[in-house]
Design a protein around this motif. Structure first.
Motif, PDB file in Angstrom:
ATOM      1  N   GLU A  46       0.816  -1.197   0.000  1.00  0.00           N
ATOM      2  CA  GLU A  46       0.000   0.000   0.000  1.00  0.00           C
ATOM      3  C   GLU A  46       0.855   1.254   0.000  1.00  0.00           C
ATOM      4  O   GLU A  46       1.968   1.270   0.532  1.00  0.00           O
ATOM      5  N   ASN A  58       0.760  13.367  -0.596  1.00  0.00           N
ATOM      6  CA  ASN A  58      -0.408  12.531  -0.406  1.00  0.00           C
ATOM      7  C   ASN A  58      -0.076  11.477   0.638  1.00  0.00           C
ATOM      8  O   ASN A  58       1.003  10.884   0.593  1.00  0.00           O
ATOM      9  N   TYR A  59      -1.010  11.239   1.575  1.00  0.00           N
ATOM     10  CA  TYR A  59      -0.795  10.291   2.657  1.00  0.00           C
ATOM     11  C   TYR A  59      -1.935   9.297   2.751  1.00  0.00           C
ATOM     12  O   TYR A  59      -3.093   9.630   2.484  1.00  0.00           O
ATOM     13  N   ALA A  60      -1.606   8.084   3.162  1.00  0.00           N
ATOM     14  CA  ALA A  60      -2.636   7.126   3.513  1.00  0.00           C
ATOM     15  C   ALA A  60      -3.361   7.610   4.761  1.00  0.00           C
ATOM     16  O   ALA A  60      -2.760   8.230   5.644  1.00  0.00           O
ATOM     17  N   ASP A  61      -4.665   7.327   4.838  1.00  0.00           N
ATOM     18  CA  ASP A  61      -5.444   7.779   5.989  1.00  0.00           C
ATOM     19  C   ASP A  61      -4.873   7.258   7.309  1.00  0.00           C
ATOM     20  O   ASP A  61      -4.933   7.946   8.338  1.00  0.00           O
ATOM     21  N   SER A  62      -4.306   6.069   7.287  1.00  0.00           N
ATOM     22  CA  SER A  62      -3.813   5.444   8.498  1.00  0.00           C
ATOM     23  C   SER A  62      -2.585   6.130   9.093  1.00  0.00           C
ATOM     24  O   SER A  62      -2.250   5.898  10.257  1.00  0.00           O
ATOM     25  N   LYS A  64      -1.907   9.687   8.451  1.00  0.00           N
ATOM     26  CA  LYS A  64      -2.077  11.136   8.474  1.00  0.00           C
ATOM     27  C   LYS A  64      -1.941  11.673   9.895  1.00  0.00           C
ATOM     28  O   LYS A  64      -2.510  11.133  10.833  1.00  0.00           O
ATOM     29  N   ASP A  89       1.992  -0.512  12.204  1.00  0.00           N
ATOM     30  CA  ASP A  89       2.901   0.069  11.226  1.00  0.00           C
ATOM     31  C   ASP A  89       4.006  -0.900  10.825  1.00  0.00           C
ATOM     32  O   ASP A  89       4.779  -0.607   9.906  1.00  0.00           O
TER      33      ASP A  89
END
Length: 120
Positions: A46, A58-62, A64, A89
Motif C-alpha cells: 500500500e 499525499n498520505y494514507a489515511d492510516s 495522516k 505500522d
C-alpha cells in the motif's frame, strides 16, 4: 542504471519514532515523484506517502498526522519521518521513484525494502 538506496529501518517501541531515507543515484535527468510503500505479512502493498517534484504530498489515511514525507532535490533524496508509531505500522517499507533518465526514458524504480518493526 538508476538505483535507490534506503536506510533508517529498525526496531522501535510503540510511540517511538524512525526516519527513513532514500537516495536515488544514476543517470538521472529528473525525478517526477518519490514515495514510500509498505507491505505487511498477508497484506497487499500500500501507498504510505508520496511527494511530487512540485512539493505536493499525499498520505494514507492510516498515517495522516503521524508521518511526514519530505525531499531534498539537491541530493535526490526523499525522507519519511514516522512518529507515534503503532504495532500495525510493522511492515517492509519500500522507496519508489518515477524518474526520467539522461536518455529521456521514464521508468518506475523500487528500493530494496527496509524492515520496520514496532513492538514492545
Amino acid at each position: 542504471q538508476v538505483h535507490l538506496v534506503e536506510s533508517g529501518g529498525g526496531l522501535v517501541q510503540p510511540g517511538g519514532s524512525l526516519r527513513l531515507s532514500c537516495a536515488a543515484s544514476g543517470r538521472i535527468r529528473s525525478i517526477n515523484a518519490m514515495g514510500w510503500y509498505r507491505q505487511a505479512p498477508g497484506k497487499q502493498r500500500e501507498l504510505v506517502a508520496a511527494i511530487t517534484s512540485g512539493g505536493s504530498t499525499n498520505y494514507a489515511d492510516s498515517v495522516k498526522g503521524r508521518f511526514t514525507i519530505s525531499r531534498d532535490n539537491a541530493k535526490n533524496t526523499v525522507y519519511l519521518q514516522m512518529n507515534s508509531l503503532k504495532p500495525e505500522d510493522t511492515a517492509v517499507y519500500y522507496c519508489n521513484a518515477l524518474i526520467t533518465t539522461a536518455l529521456s526514458l521514464e521508468n518506475n524504480y523500487w528500493g530494496q525494502g527496509t524492515q520496520v518493526t514496532v513492538s514492545s
